[in-house]
Write an enzyme that holds these catalytic residues in place. Sequence first.
Site, short mmCIF file in Angstrom:
data_model
loop_
_atom_site.label_atom_id
_atom_site.label_comp_id
_atom_site.label_asym_id
_atom_site.label_seq_id
_atom_site.Cartn_x
_atom_site.Cartn_y
_atom_site.Cartn_z
N ARG A 97 1.18 -1.45 0.08
CA ARG A 97 -0.38 0.16 -0.24
C ARG A 97 0.89 1.09 0.00
O ARG A 97 1.81 1.37 0.64
CB ARG A 97 -1.14 -0.45 0.95
CG ARG A 97 -1.51 1.60 1.49
CD ARG A 97 -2.34 1.96 1.11
NE ARG A 97 -2.90 2.73 1.06
CZ ARG A 97 -4.51 2.99 1.57
NH1 ARG A 97 -5.13 2.00 2.43
NH2 ARG A 97 -4.74 4.21 1.28
N ARG A 106 -5.38 2.02 -5.08
CA ARG A 106 -4.98 1.20 -3.95
C ARG A 106 -4.59 0.07 -3.88
O ARG A 106 -6.22 -0.77 -4.31
CB ARG A 106 -5.33 1.04 -2.62
CG ARG A 106 -6.12 1.32 -1.87
CD ARG A 106 -7.08 2.24 -1.24
NE ARG A 106 -8.00 3.08 -2.26
CZ ARG A 106 -8.89 4.31 -1.21
NH1 ARG A 106 -8.91 3.54 -0.52
NH2 ARG A 106 -8.99 4.95 -2.61
N ASP A 109 -7.11 -2.07 1.24
CA ASP A 109 -7.19 -0.03 1.95
C ASP A 109 -8.03 -1.11 3.35
O ASP A 109 -8.88 -2.56 2.59
CB ASP A 109 -8.09 0.72 1.37
CG ASP A 109 -7.95 1.07 2.01
OD1 ASP A 109 -7.94 1.68 3.21
OD2 ASP A 109 -9.93 1.90 1.99
N ASP A 111 -9.63 -0.53 6.93
CA ASP A 111 -10.11 0.64 7.45
C ASP A 111 -10.99 0.05 8.79
O ASP A 111 -12.05 -1.01 8.84
CB ASP A 111 -11.36 1.14 6.43
CG ASP A 111 -11.07 2.36 5.96
OD1 ASP A 111 -10.19 2.77 5.87
OD2 ASP A 111 -11.40 2.52 4.80
#
Length: 175
Positions: A97, A106, A109, A111
């Site tokens: 990343r 990307r 990712d 989260d």
Amino acid sequence: MLSGVISYIGIGSNLGDSLANCKEAVAGLSGIPETILEQVSSFYKTEPVTDIPADKAAREVLKNQSWFTNAVAEIRTRLSPRDLLTGLQDIEKVMGRARTFAGAPRVIDLDLLLYGQEIIHETDLVVPHPSMHKRRFVLEPLCEIASYAIHPLFGVSMRGLKDRLEDQKKVGIHQ
């Protein structure tokens, strides 16, 4: 069985083989210490959400980026939110990343969407994720595995948030 906090992790990729990238990240979640992968949603093909940046070059990149593959994982962890975030960032780092600008394409990712019912406001850690309630690519997979989960700030279930959603971006099961 591991005691701990139920947390939800948003997973996304739109570079390279995005489906393989997301599956690799899911496997990586199982390697985070004191954490058990409980379940994973289906993988979804999703239209990019772009907040228009001021930079012209960034606008051009966002306009032409590939669609994402997204999913949500439910984990149980004994780690603190900060340590869990570090574990997620370690997976991102190993997978290559690169953080360039907000919304940039990307390879992966990860989260931290929800950490139990905790509300955290720190400089680099905000839980619940501040945009999750506005994003179809988060709420579709999250509702698949935890439609009953309650957003700690709004007191509304994920299903309720999805039903109120204004985001009309396309989201469908990855074929």
